[in-house]
Design an enzyme around this catalytic site. Structure first.
Site, mmCIF file in Angstrom:
data_model
loop_
_atom_site.group_PDB
_atom_site.id
_atom_site.type_symbol
_atom_site.label_atom_id
_atom_site.label_comp_id
_atom_site.label_asym_id
_atom_site.label_seq_id
_atom_site.Cartn_x
_atom_site.Cartn_y
_atom_site.Cartn_z
ATOM 1 N N SER A 56 13.023 -6.681 -0.577
ATOM 2 C CA SER A 56 14.009 -6.240 -1.407
ATOM 3 C C SER A 56 15.245 -7.009 -1.617
ATOM 4 C CB SER A 56 14.929 -4.965 -0.809
ATOM 5 O OG SER A 56 15.261 -5.093 0.342
ATOM 6 N N GLU A 86 12.063 6.777 3.208
ATOM 7 C CA GLU A 86 10.584 6.751 2.853
ATOM 8 C C GLU A 86 9.702 7.587 3.892
ATOM 9 O OE1 GLU A 86 8.073 3.218 2.767
ATOM 10 O OE2 GLU A 86 6.456 4.346 3.670
ATOM 11 N N SER A 139 17.161 -2.863 6.015
ATOM 12 C CA SER A 139 15.681 -3.055 5.574
ATOM 13 C C SER A 139 14.672 -3.022 6.716
ATOM 14 C CB SER A 139 15.753 -4.355 4.528
ATOM 15 O OG SER A 139 14.419 -4.760 4.480
ATOM 16 N N HIS A 161 16.813 -1.330 -0.135
ATOM 17 C CA HIS A 161 17.666 -1.705 1.030
ATOM 18 C C HIS A 161 18.330 -3.107 0.729
ATOM 19 C CE1 HIS A 161 16.250 1.734 3.910
ATOM 20 N NE2 HIS A 161 17.295 2.187 2.913
ATOM 21 N N ASN A 164 11.273 -3.460 6.397
ATOM 22 C CA ASN A 164 10.544 -4.711 6.338
ATOM 23 C C ASN A 164 11.084 -5.930 6.901
ATOM 24 O OD1 ASN A 164 10.687 -6.672 3.743
ATOM 25 N ND2 ASN A 164 11.632 -4.578 3.248
ATOM 26 N N CYS A 215 7.371 3.830 -5.301
ATOM 27 C CA CYS A 215 6.479 2.825 -5.354
ATOM 28 C C CYS A 215 5.208 3.491 -5.267
ATOM 29 C CB CYS A 215 6.657 2.037 -4.123
ATOM 30 S SG CYS A 215 5.372 0.591 -4.011
HETATM 31 S S1 SF4 Z 1 7.862 -2.824 0.441
HETATM 32 FE FE1 SF4 Z 1 7.464 -3.072 -1.791
HETATM 33 S S2 SF4 Z 1 5.675 -2.717 -2.252
HETATM 34 FE FE2 SF4 Z 1 5.647 -1.979 -0.233
HETATM 35 S S3 SF4 Z 1 6.004 0.092 -0.509
HETATM 36 FE FE3 SF4 Z 1 8.041 -0.509 -0.177
HETATM 37 S S4 SF4 Z 1 8.454 -0.962 -2.411
HETATM 38 FE FE4 SF4 Z 1 6.530 -0.717 -2.269
#
Ligand code: SF4
Length: 410
Positions: free
Chosen positions: A377, A178, A314, A83, A316, A148
């Site tokens: 990312s 995911e 994204s 992302h 995260n 991943c």
């Molecule tokens: S954030 Fe990065 S290390 Fe964590 S699961 Fe996703 S691709 Fe893998």
């Protein structure tokens, strides 16, 4: 950890020098305090951990390799590889096409894809159904698979507890690539439900306690449960796995809540927990944990604002924004061009899910303290360009050269 061949356009000698020094000084990753870049009238506090993770670097290496060794062939990605809009645009500029958008909507008809084509599986992984579809076309999905390993770990955990007779509850964003992949892999072994947040956990608990009519479950969780899910019997023994990039505190709260909920329904003693609840640790990945801990560590300092850099879709990165927003004005930007001037900024509002422009983001004071971090990312080179632009807009153009000198001459 394995290192990857990341293209030079994503690297930053400055950020690399900073990360290297912090790593040498703190090999066990116990220190989450930010790095202070002090120059002129600006103090930049850079999070201890941010930027490309293992899975992203792995995916980029494989994708660039696939392009290099398949000249003249049509090359597809199932969907966005990661992302980050810049990295995805670079791949598109090299001729790579996306078969689906990030929500699974078809962009290129399957009929036009044949066994001569190259298909890359993104870092989020894909569904079992999609793997079967590719194989039916004569395309081996594992040939250029960038899934991943930390995502595969979640699939393995779901399989393990599924085979032990637990129904799997996936805490994740139901439409995220995911989570869709994890749902697919989990339901191959056991009944599975996806929940988005604590509100959905509370709703699910009402079905565990049989406070709501069973039929209503299929409406409340439409599109989020496996085929054949039997609410009367499939919520009597459960375990939780997570999308790897969720907010750690949310994930913990949801697992604790569901555990207490099922134990109280069965009036179970602590030693009977395993009969009803698979007491596993969360399945967040190391990068999610490091980046969120680094933001928590950074937020112990004082600052005027925070800049968080990453793709707006994204997961995260959005959780880093949520953490910063609890403490100070926070601007979620995708690149340095979002810093339009010293007064105007273009940024993404997580609450309205839209990009907007705001005025007066840089306070008129001396010194200005700005916290900076980025998602897993986001290339380091992009973070450096944002730092440089902040220094330029705050009339500290020379400070950038000073910072480079201090860190690169070290
Ligand atoms: S954030 Fe990065 S290390 Fe964590 S699961 Fe996703 S691709 Fe893998």
């Amino acid at each position: 950890m394995k290192s990857f061949n990341v293209p030079v356009q994503y690297r930053s000698p400055l950020i690399q020098a900073i990360k290297q020094k912090r790593k040498q000084e703190d090999k066990l990753k116990k220190d989450y305090s930010p790095t202070l870049l002090q120059a002129g009238s600006i103090s930049l506090l850079l999070a201890r951990h941010f930027g490309f993770c293992y899975g992203v670097e792995n995916a980029i290496e494989i994708a660039f390799h696939a392009v290099a060794e398949n000249k003249g062939k049509r090359i597809y990605l199932l969907s966005e590889m990661i992302h980050n809009p810049g990295v995805n645009a670079d791949l598109q500029a090299m001729g790579v096409q996306f078969i689906m958008d990030t929500y699974g909507q078809q962009l290129i008809p399957w009929d036009s894809i044949s066994k001569e084509d190259i298909v890359i599986v993104p870092a989020f992984g894909t569904t079992i159904e999609m793997e079967a579809l590719l194989r039916a076309k004569g395309i081996e999905p594992s040939r250029y698979e960038t899934t991943c390993p930390f995502v595969e770990k979640v699939w393995n955990k779901a399989e393990k507890i599924g085979l032990e007779g637990y129904t799997v509850i996936v805490h994740g964003k139901p439409k995220h690539e995911e989570t869709r992949a994890t749902f697919s892999h989990s339901k191959a072994h056991t009944p599975t439900v996806v929940i988005n947040d604590i509100q959905e956990a509370e709703l699910l608990a009402k079905y565990i306690h049989k406070h709501l009519p069973a039929e209503q479950f299929y409406e409340d969780f439409k599109g989020q449960f496996s085929v054949g899910f039997d609410v009367a019997k499939d919520l009597s023994r459960i375990g939780v796995v997570n999308q790897t990039t969720m907010l750690a505190s949310d994930t913990q709260a949801i697992a604790d809540y569901l555990k207490q909920s099922i134990l109280s329904y069965y009036n179970a003693a602590a030693e009977e927990t395993h009969k009803y609840f698979a007491d596993t640790r969360d399945t967040l990945c190391y990068a999610t944990n490091d980046n969120q801990s680094a933001v928590q560590g950074m937020l112990e300092a004082e600052a005027d604002l925070a800049i968080v850099i990453g793709g707006y879709n994204s997961s995260n990165t959005s959780h880093l924004v949520e953490l910063c927003e609890l403490k100070l004005p926070t601007y979620f930007i995708k690149d340095e061009h979002c810093l339009i001037s010293d007064s105007e900024i273009r940024h993404f509002d997580l609450h309205s899910h839209s990009e907007k422009e705001s005025l007066g983001y840089l306070p008129q004071k001396d010194p200005i303290k700005i916290m900076v971090t980025s998602g897993a990312s986001c290339p380091d080179a992009l973070v450096e360009r944002v730092l440089e632009r902040l220094l330029l807009l705050s009339n500290n153009k020379d400070a950038y050269q000073q910072i480079l000198k201090v860190w690169l001459d070290n």
